[in-house]
Design an enzyme around this catalytic site. Structure first.
Site, PDB file in Angstrom:
ATOM      1  N   SER A 160       0.856  -1.221   0.037  1.00 47.93           N
ATOM      2  CA  SER A 160       0.116  -0.079  -0.093  1.00 47.93           C
ATOM      3  C   SER A 160       0.713   1.257  -0.005  1.00 47.93           C
ATOM      4  CB  SER A 160      -0.730   0.091   1.276  1.00 47.93           C
ATOM      5  OG  SER A 160      -0.157   0.244   2.318  1.00 47.93           O
ATOM      6  N   SER A 161       0.349   2.404  -0.058  1.00 50.60           N
ATOM      7  CA  SER A 161       0.846   3.738  -0.095  1.00 50.60           C
ATOM      8  C   SER A 161       0.372   4.119   1.417  1.00 50.60           C
ATOM      9  CB  SER A 161       0.458   4.606  -1.116  1.00 50.60           C
ATOM     10  OG  SER A 161       0.837   5.806  -0.872  1.00 50.60           O
TER      11      SER A 161
END
Length: 292
Positions: free
Chosen positions: A92-93
């Site tokens: 994920s970011s």
């Protein structure tokens, strides 16, 4: 696309004007690091493509929230619109405010050399580069595609830190003044302490819990650590493109099938995985528990 006003607003939300992180947050085009991402809705995981809706892209990228980029082995960059992957998020970011807090726990000095464990989208690496300079930043991830994609996106904004594909639970190359991990580990790998210089500082989370742990390496090679008055949740470290198969398939079947006796309870059911404090307590007392 005019992203600068959105990034400046994000910096106002997650830092304060005197913070050394205000400039990096305001100056990094986060949307370029997350051109596509997964959203979990009623139909499971569905794909969002930034170019299809610029306003939605800006709202997502410059909102203070995590954006899932991989589910199981399938990265959003490689997905089709009708794909609905099944499995756990694998990359994920991370929401910007949490990245800033993790870096603040590291107490970075201007000359410190940083190891960023968990390259992910590369956005956190970009923030560190703008804070320290890219020559002082090394970032590692177990997924070769994540590293290659992050390298290209970092170079696009003229940042060239050292990047490597590496299993973070093994031996680490080099020596560092600070190690910040945006993955959960349990236990803390011995290689991290070995790669930390005397006087250096480590920041990580304990896998399966929301506990942030910091530690300073002593001159004799030992470390003194503490649990911080702060909370964070990160994906656990993995050794390949996906987590190994486990009993979650049994739990998934149990959700869909009736048991021998079906009743309705008088009390609401807690979603333990979303209740961080409760999940942390259970994982400490009965580690490895799974929730159906």
């Amino acid at each position: 696309m005019n992203w600068t006003a959105h990034a400046a607003h994000l910096a106002d939300r997650v830092t304060h004007p005197g913070s050394r992180w205000a400039g990096p947050v305001a100056g990094i085009p986060r949307h370029e690091f997350v051109p596509r991402w997964w959203h979990r809705g009623t139909e499971g995981w569905t794909l969002n493509e930034g170019e299809a809706d610029h306003q939605r892209w800006l709202d997502a990228a410059y909102g203070d929230r995590s954006l899932i980029t991989s589910v199981g082995p399938l990265h959003a960059d490689h997905a089709e619109q009708d794909d609905h992957p099944v499995g756990l998020p694998t990359s994920s970011s991370t929401l910007p405010s949490l990245l800033v807090r993790m870096f603040q726990h590291a107490r970075l000095g201007n000359r410190d050399e940083l190891l960023d464990v968990g390259t992910g989208s590369g956005y956190g690496t970009a923030l560190a580069c703008r804070r320290l300079g890219d020559l002082q930043v090394t970032s590692i991830d177990v997924d070769p595609y994540l590293v290659d994609a992050a390298r290209a996106r970092l170079e696009h904004i003229k940042l060239r830190p050292s990047l490597a594909t590496l299993d973070a639970t093994g031996e680490l190359p080099g020596a560092y003044d600070r190690i910040v991990a945006t993955v959960g580990v349990r236990p803390v790998p011995a290689g991290w302490l070995a790669a930390l210089r005397p006087g250096g500082r480590l920041v990580t989370t304990i896998g399966g819990t929301s506990l942030i742990v910091t530690a300073e390496k002593q001159q004799d090679g030992s470390a003194v650590g503490r649990v911080e008055w702060d909370r964070a949740g990160f994906m656990r470290t993995r050794h390949g493109a996906d987590y190994p198969p486990g009993p979650r398939e049994i739990l998934a079947a149990a959700r869909e099938q009736d048991g021998e006796e079906v009743t309705t309870g008088p009390y609401p059911v807690v979603d333990v995985e979303q209740a961080w404090d409760l999940a942390s307590m259970l994982d400490i007392t009965v580690p490895g528990i799974l929730y159906g």
